[in-house]
Design a protein around this motif. Structure first.
Motif, PDB file in Angstrom:
ATOM      1  N   ASP A 101       0.834  -1.197   0.000  1.00 42.73           N
ATOM      2  CA  ASP A 101       0.000   0.000   0.000  1.00 42.73           C
ATOM      3  C   ASP A 101       0.877   1.258   0.000  1.00 42.73           C
ATOM      4  O   ASP A 101       2.098   1.199   0.135  1.00 42.73           O
ATOM      5  N   ALA A 102       0.212   2.419  -0.137  1.00 44.81           N
ATOM      6  CA  ALA A 102       0.948   3.679  -0.291  1.00 44.81           C
ATOM      7  C   ALA A 102       1.814   3.978   0.922  1.00 44.81           C
ATOM      8  O   ALA A 102       2.927   4.493   0.786  1.00 44.81           O
ATOM      9  N   ALA A 103       1.327   3.668   2.120  1.00 49.90           N
ATOM     10  CA  ALA A 103       2.117   3.945   3.322  1.00 49.90           C
ATOM     11  C   ALA A 103       3.388   3.102   3.345  1.00 49.90           C
ATOM     12  O   ALA A 103       4.453   3.579   3.737  1.00 49.90           O
ATOM     13  N   SER A 104       3.286   1.856   2.899  1.00 48.54           N
ATOM     14  CA  SER A 104       4.465   0.985   2.859  1.00 48.54           C
ATOM     15  C   SER A 104       5.468   1.479   1.827  1.00 48.54           C
ATOM     16  O   SER A 104       6.683   1.456   2.058  1.00 48.54           O
ATOM     17  N   VAL A 105       4.963   1.946   0.685  1.00 48.73           N
ATOM     18  CA  VAL A 105       5.858   2.461  -0.356  1.00 48.73           C
ATOM     19  C   VAL A 105       6.547   3.732   0.132  1.00 48.73           C
ATOM     20  O   VAL A 105       7.738   3.951  -0.120  1.00 48.73           O
ATOM     21  N   ALA A 106       5.814   4.594   0.855  1.00 52.06           N
ATOM     22  CA  ALA A 106       6.424   5.806   1.409  1.00 52.06           C
ATOM     23  C   ALA A 106       7.512   5.445   2.422  1.00 52.06           C
ATOM     24  O   ALA A 106       8.574   6.079   2.462  1.00 52.06           O
ATOM     25  N   ALA A 107       7.265   4.420   3.233  1.00 51.69           N
ATOM     26  CA  ALA A 107       8.284   3.973   4.190  1.00 51.69           C
ATOM     27  C   ALA A 107       9.492   3.401   3.457  1.00 51.69           C
ATOM     28  O   ALA A 107      10.643   3.592   3.879  1.00 51.69           O
ATOM     29  N   ALA A 108       9.253   2.713   2.337  1.00 49.62           N
ATOM     30  CA  ALA A 108      10.352   2.177   1.532  1.00 49.62           C
ATOM     31  C   ALA A 108      11.184   3.300   0.931  1.00 49.62           C
ATOM     32  O   ALA A 108      12.420   3.240   0.889  1.00 49.62           O
ATOM     33  N   LEU A 109      10.520   4.372   0.486  1.00 49.22           N
ATOM     34  CA  LEU A 109      11.229   5.517  -0.074  1.00 49.22           C
ATOM     35  C   LEU A 109      12.099   6.185   0.992  1.00 49.22           C
ATOM     36  O   LEU A 109      13.242   6.577   0.730  1.00 49.22           O
ATOM     37  N   LYS A 110      11.573   6.277   2.218  1.00 45.46           N
ATOM     38  CA  LYS A 110      12.363   6.855   3.304  1.00 45.46           C
ATOM     39  C   LYS A 110      13.585   5.997   3.591  1.00 45.46           C
ATOM     40  O   LYS A 110      14.685   6.522   3.829  1.00 45.46           O
ATOM     41  N   ALA A 111      13.428   4.661   3.548  1.00 42.87           N
ATOM     42  CA  ALA A 111      14.573   3.768   3.772  1.00 42.87           C
ATOM     43  C   ALA A 111      15.637   3.990   2.706  1.00 42.87           C
ATOM     44  O   ALA A 111      16.842   4.022   3.006  1.00 42.87           O
ATOM     45  N   CYS A 112      15.222   4.170   1.457  1.00 43.83           N
ATOM     46  CA  CYS A 112      16.182   4.431   0.373  1.00 43.83           C
ATOM     47  C   CYS A 112      16.890   5.765   0.586  1.00 43.83           C
ATOM     48  O   CYS A 112      18.112   5.871   0.384  1.00 43.83           O
ATOM     49  N   CYS A 222       7.826  14.029  -0.780  1.00 45.16           N
ATOM     50  CA  CYS A 222       7.895  12.808   0.023  1.00 45.16           C
ATOM     51  C   CYS A 222       9.324  12.362   0.299  1.00 45.16           C
ATOM     52  O   CYS A 222       9.542  11.331   0.941  1.00 45.16           O
ATOM     53  N   ARG A 223      10.318  13.137  -0.155  1.00 36.37           N
ATOM     54  CA  ARG A 223      11.719  12.743   0.015  1.00 36.37           C
ATOM     55  C   ARG A 223      12.275  13.215   1.349  1.00 36.37           C
ATOM     56  O   ARG A 223      11.998  14.326   1.799  1.00 36.37           O
ATOM     57  N   THR A 224      13.087  12.377   1.969  1.00 34.95           N
ATOM     58  CA  THR A 224      13.736  12.710   3.229  1.00 34.95           C
ATOM     59  C   THR A 224      15.064  13.411   2.948  1.00 34.95           C
ATOM     60  O   THR A 224      15.876  12.926   2.159  1.00 34.95           O
ATOM     61  N   VAL A 225      15.276  14.556   3.590  1.00 32.65           N
ATOM     62  CA  VAL A 225      16.471  15.361   3.352  1.00 32.65           C
ATOM     63  C   VAL A 225      17.037  15.846   4.691  1.00 32.65           C
ATOM     64  O   VAL A 225      16.322  15.922   5.690  1.00 32.65           O
ATOM     65  N   PRO A 226      18.344  16.199   4.734  1.00 31.67           N
ATOM     66  CA  PRO A 226      18.898  16.808   5.949  1.00 31.67           C
ATOM     67  C   PRO A 226      18.482  18.266   6.049  1.00 31.67           C
ATOM     68  O   PRO A 226      18.492  18.994   5.055  1.00 31.67           O
ATOM     69  N   VAL A 227      18.106  18.692   7.240  1.00 31.55           N
ATOM     70  CA  VAL A 227      17.627  20.058   7.473  1.00 31.55           C
ATOM     71  C   VAL A 227      18.416  20.679   8.614  1.00 31.55           C
ATOM     72  O   VAL A 227      18.639  20.039   9.653  1.00 31.55           O
ATOM     73  N   GLU A 228      18.854  21.916   8.423  1.00 27.97           N
ATOM     74  CA  GLU A 228      19.506  22.688   9.476  1.00 27.97           C
ATOM     75  C   GLU A 228      18.440  23.495  10.201  1.00 27.97           C
ATOM     76  O   GLU A 228      17.731  24.283   9.579  1.00 27.97           O
ATOM     77  N   VAL A 229      18.315  23.292  11.506  1.00 33.21           N
ATOM     78  CA  VAL A 229      17.303  23.965  12.307  1.00 33.21           C
ATOM     79  C   VAL A 229      17.978  25.081  13.093  1.00 33.21           C
ATOM     80  O   VAL A 229      18.844  24.833  13.924  1.00 33.21           O
ATOM     81  N   GLY A 230      17.566  26.324  12.837  1.00 36.19           N
ATOM     82  CA  GLY A 230      18.190  27.480  13.475  1.00 36.19           C
ATOM     83  C   GLY A 230      18.571  28.491  12.420  1.00 36.19           C
ATOM     84  O   GLY A 230      18.728  28.156  11.246  1.00 36.19           O
ATOM     85  N   SER A 231      18.711  29.744  12.822  1.00 35.02           N
ATOM     86  CA  SER A 231      18.976  30.795  11.841  1.00 35.02           C
ATOM     87  C   SER A 231      20.408  30.775  11.337  1.00 35.02           C
ATOM     88  O   SER A 231      20.695  31.190  10.226  1.00 35.02           O
ATOM     89  N   ARG A 232      21.367  30.277  12.179  1.00 36.39           N
ATOM     90  CA  ARG A 232      22.756  30.210  11.744  1.00 36.39           C
ATOM     91  C   ARG A 232      23.463  29.100  12.518  1.00 36.39           C
ATOM     92  O   ARG A 232      23.153  28.855  13.679  1.00 36.39           O
ATOM     93  N   TYR A 233      24.427  28.444  11.866  1.00 34.39           N
ATOM     94  CA  TYR A 233      24.997  27.241  12.470  1.00 34.39           C
ATOM     95  C   TYR A 233      25.947  27.520  13.630  1.00 34.39           C
ATOM     96  O   TYR A 233      26.394  26.591  14.296  1.00 34.39           O
ATOM     97  N   THR A 234      26.251  28.794  13.893  1.00 33.16           N
ATOM     98  CA  THR A 234      27.094  29.118  15.047  1.00 33.16           C
ATOM     99  C   THR A 234      26.272  29.336  16.319  1.00 33.16           C
ATOM    100  O   THR A 234      26.844  29.480  17.400  1.00 33.16           O
ATOM    101  N   ASP A 235      24.943  29.364  16.217  1.00 37.94           N
ATOM    102  CA  ASP A 235      24.100  29.534  17.397  1.00 37.94           C
ATOM    103  C   ASP A 235      24.073  28.259  18.229  1.00 37.94           C
ATOM    104  O   ASP A 235      24.118  27.151  17.680  1.00 37.94           O
ATOM    105  N   GLU A 236      23.970  28.406  19.547  1.00 33.66           N
ATOM    106  CA  GLU A 236      23.954  27.246  20.429  1.00 33.66           C
ATOM    107  C   GLU A 236      22.756  26.356  20.177  1.00 33.66           C
ATOM    108  O   GLU A 236      22.831  25.132  20.314  1.00 33.66           O
ATOM    109  N   GLU A 237      21.611  26.934  19.810  1.00 33.34           N
ATOM    110  CA  GLU A 237      20.397  26.141  19.620  1.00 33.34           C
ATOM    111  C   GLU A 237      20.317  25.511  18.229  1.00 33.34           C
ATOM    112  O   GLU A 237      19.371  24.784  17.916  1.00 33.34           O
ATOM    113  N   TRP A 238      21.312  25.785  17.380  1.00 34.04           N
ATOM    114  CA  TRP A 238      21.317  25.220  16.020  1.00 34.04           C
ATOM    115  C   TRP A 238      21.494  23.705  16.079  1.00 34.04           C
ATOM    116  O   TRP A 238      22.211  23.167  16.923  1.00 34.04           O
TER     117      TRP A 238
END
Length: 391
Positions: A101-112, A222-238
């Motif tokens: 089913d679609a949910a299984s295919v989406a999980a397979a895409l995330k694994a890839c 539906c693609r899984t990607v790396p995301v930077e959370v925070g306004s700049r990577y030198t911030d402590e909360e980044w």
């Protein structure tokens, strides 16, 4: 959406026909018990015992994940990344076995996607091929319903508050050229290491007309990607995390997505470098207005191409490095301690005297950033850029 039988046949056509043809080719760094477990997973898969294969893959993924996250990434043995990739491959295909089913295919895409992000190339980049089949299958029908944490996609998450537009009347601006010849670019900018904005070079790329929030959601949501959370990577909360493009756009408004790569072209000027085309690193930078890349330098030449929105950019020569106060730590040695648009002049007195060039980069324009040139970037709008790093 094509039936689960058609999807299974398409995936099966990509795989080696027998477990003997599934060459693992793992070195001595991988423990013998892990090699045996991976061989067992392959036997279970080719023996049509896919539920047991899935369970074995989860064990392999958990164990190899620990190996991938022990110490600096550059010290991770490539064979452990291969173990992870093989496990992702078998897991993904098992998930797509009928009824699929679609949910299984989406999980397979995330694994890839996880295999592409954290693993290593195996079997002639088979994960890329499997991903293309899965994505086409999902795009041809209805995607699985969003989970409870997902909001309907829209523009309301994009920051609506106005970000300040810098007053550049007193700043030296980056020179601009319209489609210079290769020889002119090499003589006047590449060899002496001078920044320049190239106009009329990227205007014809399909991405300039096609890319929008809606298009990116349709092609890559539906693609899984790396995301930077925070306004700049030198911030402590980044921090960094993994999520789907849909989740990122919903929450905050992102290379292994060939469908987007087809809409861009490698600038001809890259042929002036010493490396091959395959050695050019292409990255997409997607984020809301106000996103900041602190003042930093990179070890390669860079063509920064603006596709959506505008960016304010400052450039400092490598000769000004001491006045830019780089961090002392090895991890951030290529990053300045100074908040460029709000500098602490008492802590960093020499910074105000460092000469710089500036520009506002608009869609269709390419900024050449010479190797080791310091650059600071702030998004003035919801922004999508593509960078080409080359030697």
């Amino acid at each position: 959406m094509a039936g689960p039988g058609a999807l299974w046949e398409a995936l099966w056509a990509l795989l080696p026909r027998t477990k003997e043809e599934l060459k693992l080719e793992l070195g001595e760094k991988v423990e013998g018990s892990v090699v045996l477990l991976l061989q067992e997973a392959a036997e279970l898969f080719y023996g049509d015992r896919r539920r047991e294969c899935l369970q074995t893959c989860e064990v392999l993924l958990d164990y190899s994940w620990e190996k991938l996250n022990t110490g600096p990434w550059q010290h991770v043995e490539k064979d452990w990344r291969r173990v992870y990739a093989f496990s992702c491959l078998l897991k993904a295909v098992c998930l797509c076995a009928p009824p699929g089913d679609a949910a299984s295919v989406a999980a397979a895409l995330k694994a890839c996607d996880m295999g592409l992000l954290m693993g290593a190339a195996i079997l002639g980049d088979i994960l890329l091929k499997v991903t293309a089949v899965l994505q086409k299958h999902l795009l041809s029908g209805k995607r699985p319903a969003p989970g409870p944490s997902q909001e309907p996609l829209g523009l309301k998450k994009a920051r609506s508050d106005r970000v300040p537009i810098p007053d550049m009347t007193s700043e030296r601006t980056v020179p601009r050229l319209h489609c210079p010849s290769l020889q002119h670019f090499r003589k006047h900018f590449l060899d002496p290491g001078r920044p320049v904005i190239l106009e009329g070079v990227a205007n014809h790329w399909p991405c300039m007309k096609k890319w929008s929030l809606e298009y990116i959601q349709e092609i890559a949501g539906c693609r899984t990607v790396p995301v930077e959370v925070g306004s700049r990577y030198t911030d402590e909360e980044w921090s960094q995390t993994l999520m789907t493009v849909n989740e990122f756009i919903s929450k905050y408004i992102t290379n292994e997505i060939p469908e987007l790569k087809q809409d861009i072209s490698i600038p001809d000027y890259c042929c002036l470098g010493a490396g091959e085309e395959e050695e050019i690193t292409i990255n997409a930078w997607f984020g809301p207005q106000g996103t900041v890349s602190p003042l930093h330098q990179d070890p390669q030449q860079n063509f920064l191409t603006q596709v959506m929105g505008r960016k304010y950019i400052r450039l400092y020569s490598p000769q000004e490095s001491e006045a830019l106060y780089p961090h002392d730590t090895h991890l951030l040695h290529n990053t300045s301690q100074v908040d460029v648009e709000n500098p602490d002049v008492e802590r960093f007195p020499r910074f105000a005297e460092a000469p710089f060039l500036s520009c506002i980069l608009s869609p269709g324009e390419i900024l050449f950033i010479p190797v080791k040139y310091w650059h600071y970037v702030r998004a003035l709008d919801l922004s999508f850029s593509v960078s080409f790093w080359w030697s």
